[in-house]
Design a protein around this motif. Sequence first.
Motif, PDB file in Angstrom:
ATOM      1  N   ALA A  62      -8.492   0.978  46.700  1.00 39.98           N
ATOM      2  CA  ALA A  62      -7.110   1.391  46.416  1.00 39.98           C
ATOM      3  C   ALA A  62      -7.092   2.677  45.597  1.00 39.98           C
ATOM      4  O   ALA A  62      -6.262   3.560  45.840  1.00 39.98           O
ATOM      5  CB  ALA A  62      -6.380   0.278  45.674  1.00 39.98           C
ATOM      6  N   MET A  63      -8.002   2.797  44.630  1.00 43.44           N
ATOM      7  CA  MET A  63      -8.061   4.018  43.830  1.00 43.44           C
ATOM      8  C   MET A  63      -8.490   5.211  44.675  1.00 43.44           C
ATOM      9  O   MET A  63      -7.973   6.323  44.487  1.00 43.44           O
ATOM     10  CB  MET A  63      -9.014   3.831  42.642  1.00 43.44           C
ATOM     11  CG  MET A  63      -8.522   2.841  41.605  1.00 43.44           C
ATOM     12  SD  MET A  63      -6.861   3.177  40.998  1.00 43.44           S
ATOM     13  CE  MET A  63      -7.103   4.721  40.165  1.00 43.44           C
ATOM     14  N   LEU A  64      -9.424   4.993  45.596  1.00 45.99           N
ATOM     15  CA  LEU A  64      -9.818   6.089  46.487  1.00 45.99           C
ATOM     16  C   LEU A  64      -8.636   6.561  47.328  1.00 45.99           C
ATOM     17  O   LEU A  64      -8.441   7.770  47.520  1.00 45.99           O
ATOM     18  CB  LEU A  64     -10.956   5.647  47.400  1.00 45.99           C
ATOM     19  CG  LEU A  64     -12.354   5.603  46.803  1.00 45.99           C
ATOM     20  CD1 LEU A  64     -13.351   5.098  47.837  1.00 45.99           C
ATOM     21  CD2 LEU A  64     -12.765   6.989  46.313  1.00 45.99           C
ATOM     22  N   ARG A  65      -7.868   5.622  47.819  1.00 45.51           N
ATOM     23  CA  ARG A  65      -6.707   5.996  48.628  1.00 45.51           C
ATOM     24  C   ARG A  65      -5.659   6.707  47.783  1.00 45.51           C
ATOM     25  O   ARG A  65      -5.042   7.670  48.238  1.00 45.51           O
ATOM     26  CB  ARG A  65      -6.094   4.761  49.278  1.00 45.51           C
ATOM     27  CG  ARG A  65      -6.893   4.238  50.419  1.00 45.51           C
ATOM     28  CD  ARG A  65      -6.207   3.084  51.065  1.00 45.51           C
ATOM     29  NE  ARG A  65      -7.043   2.571  52.141  1.00 45.51           N
ATOM     30  CZ  ARG A  65      -6.820   1.447  52.766  1.00 45.51           C
ATOM     31  NH1 ARG A  65      -5.781   0.712  52.441  1.00 45.51           N
ATOM     32  NH2 ARG A  65      -7.611   1.057  53.728  1.00 45.51           N
ATOM     33  N   TYR A  66      -5.421   6.229  46.577  1.00 46.24           N
ATOM     34  CA  TYR A  66      -4.387   6.799  45.727  1.00 46.24           C
ATOM     35  C   TYR A  66      -4.784   8.173  45.196  1.00 46.24           C
ATOM     36  O   TYR A  66      -3.982   9.112  45.204  1.00 46.24           O
ATOM     37  CB  TYR A  66      -4.085   5.842  44.566  1.00 46.24           C
ATOM     38  CG  TYR A  66      -3.023   6.334  43.640  1.00 46.24           C
ATOM     39  CD1 TYR A  66      -1.684   6.349  44.026  1.00 46.24           C
ATOM     40  CD2 TYR A  66      -3.357   6.808  42.372  1.00 46.24           C
ATOM     41  CE1 TYR A  66      -0.705   6.809  43.164  1.00 46.24           C
ATOM     42  CE2 TYR A  66      -2.384   7.266  41.505  1.00 46.24           C
ATOM     43  CZ  TYR A  66      -1.054   7.266  41.919  1.00 46.24           C
ATOM     44  OH  TYR A  66      -0.088   7.727  41.063  1.00 46.24           O
ATOM     45  N   LEU A  67      -6.034   8.295  44.738  1.00 48.91           N
ATOM     46  CA  LEU A  67      -6.447   9.554  44.101  1.00 48.91           C
ATOM     47  C   LEU A  67      -6.922  10.601  45.099  1.00 48.91           C
ATOM     48  O   LEU A  67      -6.669  11.792  44.915  1.00 48.91           O
ATOM     49  CB  LEU A  67      -7.549   9.280  43.083  1.00 48.91           C
ATOM     50  CG  LEU A  67      -7.171   8.401  41.894  1.00 48.91           C
ATOM     51  CD1 LEU A  67      -8.397   8.133  41.032  1.00 48.91           C
ATOM     52  CD2 LEU A  67      -6.081   9.072  41.077  1.00 48.91           C
ATOM     53  N   PHE A  68      -7.631  10.170  46.153  1.00 46.31           N
ATOM     54  CA  PHE A  68      -8.265  11.136  47.064  1.00 46.31           C
ATOM     55  C   PHE A  68      -7.736  11.070  48.482  1.00 46.31           C
ATOM     56  O   PHE A  68      -8.231  11.771  49.358  1.00 46.31           O
ATOM     57  CB  PHE A  68      -9.781  10.918  47.072  1.00 46.31           C
ATOM     58  CG  PHE A  68     -10.399  11.049  45.718  1.00 46.31           C
ATOM     59  CD1 PHE A  68     -10.494  12.281  45.098  1.00 46.31           C
ATOM     60  CD2 PHE A  68     -10.875   9.939  45.062  1.00 46.31           C
ATOM     61  CE1 PHE A  68     -11.065  12.402  43.843  1.00 46.31           C
ATOM     62  CE2 PHE A  68     -11.452  10.050  43.804  1.00 46.31           C
ATOM     63  CZ  PHE A  68     -11.538  11.290  43.191  1.00 46.31           C
ATOM     64  N   SER A  69      -6.759  10.210  48.749  1.00 51.47           N
ATOM     65  CA  SER A  69      -6.170  10.050  50.085  1.00 51.47           C
ATOM     66  C   SER A  69      -7.226   9.754  51.136  1.00 51.47           C
ATOM     67  O   SER A  69      -7.139  10.210  52.285  1.00 51.47           O
ATOM     68  CB  SER A  69      -5.373  11.290  50.478  1.00 51.47           C
ATOM     69  OG  SER A  69      -4.320  11.511  49.579  1.00 51.47           O
ATOM     70  N   SER A  70      -8.241   9.014  50.753  1.00 54.29           N
ATOM     71  CA  SER A  70      -9.266   8.587  51.706  1.00 54.29           C
ATOM     72  C   SER A  70      -9.744   7.205  51.279  1.00 54.29           C
ATOM     73  O   SER A  70      -9.346   6.690  50.242  1.00 54.29           O
ATOM     74  CB  SER A  70     -10.426   9.576  51.733  1.00 54.29           C
ATOM     75  OG  SER A  70     -11.120   9.531  50.507  1.00 54.29           O
ATOM     76  N   GLU A  76     -13.865  -2.223  52.507  1.00 55.50           N
ATOM     77  CA  GLU A  76     -12.884  -3.167  53.051  1.00 55.50           C
ATOM     78  C   GLU A  76     -13.582  -4.335  53.737  1.00 55.50           C
ATOM     79  O   GLU A  76     -13.163  -5.487  53.596  1.00 55.50           O
ATOM     80  CB  GLU A  76     -11.964  -2.459  54.038  1.00 55.50           C
ATOM     81  CG  GLU A  76     -11.018  -1.481  53.399  1.00 55.50           C
ATOM     82  CD  GLU A  76     -10.103  -0.812  54.398  1.00 55.50           C
ATOM     83  OE1 GLU A  76      -9.936  -1.338  55.520  1.00 55.50           O
ATOM     84  OE2 GLU A  76      -9.537   0.233  54.054  1.00 55.50           O
ATOM     85  N   GLU A  77     -14.638  -4.037  54.461  1.00 55.75           N
ATOM     86  CA  GLU A  77     -15.362  -5.091  55.158  1.00 55.75           C
ATOM     87  C   GLU A  77     -16.087  -6.001  54.172  1.00 55.75           C
ATOM     88  O   GLU A  77     -16.062  -7.228  54.306  1.00 55.75           O
ATOM     89  CB  GLU A  77     -16.354  -4.476  56.145  1.00 55.75           C
ATOM     90  CG  GLU A  77     -16.790  -5.441  57.203  1.00 55.75           C
ATOM     91  CD  GLU A  77     -17.461  -4.726  58.352  1.00 55.75           C
ATOM     92  OE1 GLU A  77     -18.657  -4.403  58.221  1.00 55.75           O
ATOM     93  OE2 GLU A  77     -16.786  -4.502  59.375  1.00 55.75           O
TER      94      GLU A  77
END
Length: 192
Positions: A62-70, A76-77
């Motif tokens: 979630a932090m990767l998605r929020y901070l770096f949009s990736s 996830e797996e």
Amino acid sequence: MPTQPDKEHLDNSRDPAEYAQVLDTVPEAEPAPHQDTVGEFLFQIFCAVIFLGMIGLVFYNAMLRYLFSSSYPPSEEWARFLFIYITFFGSIEAFYRRKHIAVDMFVDMLHGVSRKTIEVIASIIGMVVMAILLWGGVEYVMSTYDQLSVSTGVNMTFIYGTLPIMAAAALVIQFRDFIALLKRPVSEFKKA
């Protein structure tokens, strides 16, 4: 903390019911909590590590998605795999501690032979269900032994193998409880 009144200081003119009420406020000794064995403690640590790992991976992604949009797809797996593990190993813990979901509203109204009979029948049905789950789990693992996961390349036997492990452990626990149930005298089966 209220203390028990000293008999010398009690006024003899007091009502005995009032004296009894004062005595009822004195807390009784609570039974000592169950001490876990080393194996139980290690199993709880194992489950806690799995659970915290799953939470950590989800938070990380979630932090990767929020901070770096990736995102990092293997996380996830791995989180999904750990969720499967905590579900089935947590079920073993629930069976062991007798904390699994049970609807006992009807059984609590019974006592004596009728209650013991119902509990024996329910236990037999539970063991049959766990045996079917064990058999189906082994069949499923055997059909997926050559499959690999998409992102991590993990053999799915290590993931789906938790189902027959849980079913086998629950079957052993239920059989142990069934033997204890048969040995209990009918007089111990009282209304709840």
